[in-house]
Scaffold this motif. Structure first.
Motif, PDB file in Angstrom:
ATOM      1  N   VAL A   1     -34.576  -3.493 -12.099  1.00 17.72           N
ATOM      2  CA  VAL A   1     -33.322  -2.731 -12.118  1.00 17.72           C
ATOM      3  C   VAL A   1     -32.137  -3.655 -12.357  1.00 17.72           C
ATOM      4  O   VAL A   1     -31.246  -3.348 -13.161  1.00 17.72           O
ATOM      5  CB  VAL A   1     -33.158  -1.932 -10.804  1.00 17.72           C
ATOM      6  CG1 VAL A   1     -31.765  -1.342 -10.695  1.00 17.72           C
ATOM      7  CG2 VAL A   1     -34.204  -0.846 -10.713  1.00 17.72           C
ATOM      8  N   ILE A   2     -32.092  -4.792 -11.680  1.00 16.71           N
ATOM      9  CA  ILE A   2     -31.007  -5.750 -11.871  1.00 16.71           C
ATOM     10  C   ILE A   2     -31.006  -6.285 -13.300  1.00 16.71           C
ATOM     11  O   ILE A   2     -29.950  -6.412 -13.932  1.00 16.71           O
ATOM     12  CB  ILE A   2     -31.098  -6.890 -10.833  1.00 16.71           C
ATOM     13  CG1 ILE A   2     -30.751  -6.364  -9.452  1.00 16.71           C
ATOM     14  CG2 ILE A   2     -30.176  -8.046 -11.209  1.00 16.71           C
ATOM     15  CD1 ILE A   2     -30.953  -7.344  -8.335  1.00 16.71           C
TER      16      ILE A   2
ATOM     17  N   VAL B   1     -39.449  -4.125  -8.520  1.00 22.12           N
ATOM     18  CA  VAL B   1     -38.621  -3.004  -8.970  1.00 22.12           C
ATOM     19  C   VAL B   1     -37.152  -3.392  -8.915  1.00 22.12           C
ATOM     20  O   VAL B   1     -36.385  -3.100  -9.833  1.00 22.12           O
ATOM     21  CB  VAL B   1     -38.902  -1.743  -8.119  1.00 22.12           C
ATOM     22  CG1 VAL B   1     -37.938  -0.625  -8.469  1.00 22.12           C
ATOM     23  CG2 VAL B   1     -40.330  -1.290  -8.280  1.00 22.12           C
ATOM     24  N   LYS B   2     -36.761  -4.077  -7.855  1.00 25.77           N
ATOM     25  CA  LYS B   2     -35.374  -4.515  -7.707  1.00 25.77           C
ATOM     26  C   LYS B   2     -34.998  -5.490  -8.829  1.00 25.77           C
ATOM     27  O   LYS B   2     -33.919  -5.390  -9.406  1.00 25.77           O
ATOM     28  CB  LYS B   2     -35.180  -5.169  -6.336  1.00 25.77           C
ATOM     29  CG  LYS B   2     -33.761  -5.531  -6.033  1.00 25.77           C
ATOM     30  CD  LYS B   2     -33.638  -6.080  -4.623  1.00 25.77           C
ATOM     31  CE  LYS B   2     -32.220  -6.466  -4.304  1.00 25.77           C
ATOM     32  NZ  LYS B   2     -32.085  -7.011  -2.958  1.00 25.77           N
TER      33      LYS B   2
ATOM     34  N   LEU C   1     -32.170  -4.742 -16.001  1.00 28.17           N
ATOM     35  CA  LEU C   1     -31.722  -3.676 -16.893  1.00 28.17           C
ATOM     36  C   LEU C   1     -30.217  -3.443 -16.812  1.00 28.17           C
ATOM     37  O   LEU C   1     -29.555  -3.248 -17.834  1.00 28.17           O
ATOM     38  CB  LEU C   1     -32.475  -2.381 -16.584  1.00 28.17           C
ATOM     39  CG  LEU C   1     -33.942  -2.349 -17.000  1.00 28.17           C
ATOM     40  CD1 LEU C   1     -34.600  -1.054 -16.532  1.00 28.17           C
ATOM     41  CD2 LEU C   1     -34.084  -2.511 -18.500  1.00 28.17           C
ATOM     42  N   LEU C   2     -29.660  -3.497 -15.610  1.00 26.97           N
ATOM     43  CA  LEU C   2     -28.212  -3.340 -15.460  1.00 26.97           C
ATOM     44  C   LEU C   2     -27.460  -4.505 -16.099  1.00 26.97           C
ATOM     45  O   LEU C   2     -26.414  -4.309 -16.726  1.00 26.97           O
ATOM     46  CB  LEU C   2     -27.841  -3.201 -13.985  1.00 26.97           C
ATOM     47  CG  LEU C   2     -28.226  -1.878 -13.331  1.00 26.97           C
ATOM     48  CD1 LEU C   2     -27.903  -1.903 -11.849  1.00 26.97           C
ATOM     49  CD2 LEU C   2     -27.546  -0.719 -14.019  1.00 26.97           C
TER      50      LEU C   2
END
Length: 79
Positions: free
Chosen positions: A8-9, A4-5, A11-12
């Motif tokens: 998220v990274i 998940v981390k 996508l950012l």
């Protein structure tokens, strides 16, 4: 949790790249910089802004390092 981390990274990072790309594509008009009689070549506004950002990112930490070093320097007592 680890995956998940990473997602998220990722996508950012992708969002940041898209924002930078949109900024560069929207600011393609040419501008000439004049400073103290020195005239620079005509360049797209986005290049000038990114160059100013990079120069600031270099100068800021160098000034902070120099100030920190000056404050930590041993001082001679006044006699």
């Amino acid at each position: 949790m680890r995956n998940v981390k990473r997602i998220v990274i990722s996508l950012l990072s992708l969002l940041l790249i898209l924002v930078i790309l949109a900024f560069v594509l929207e600011n393609q008009q040419s501008a000439k910089l004049l400073f103290l009689g020195w005239s620079g070549p005509e360049m797209p506004v986005s290049i000038l802004i990114v160059a100013a950002l990079l120069i600031g990112m270099l100068i800021g930490p160098l000034l902070g390092w120099a100030l920190n070093r000056a404050l930590k320097a041993p001082r001679k007592p006044l006699s």
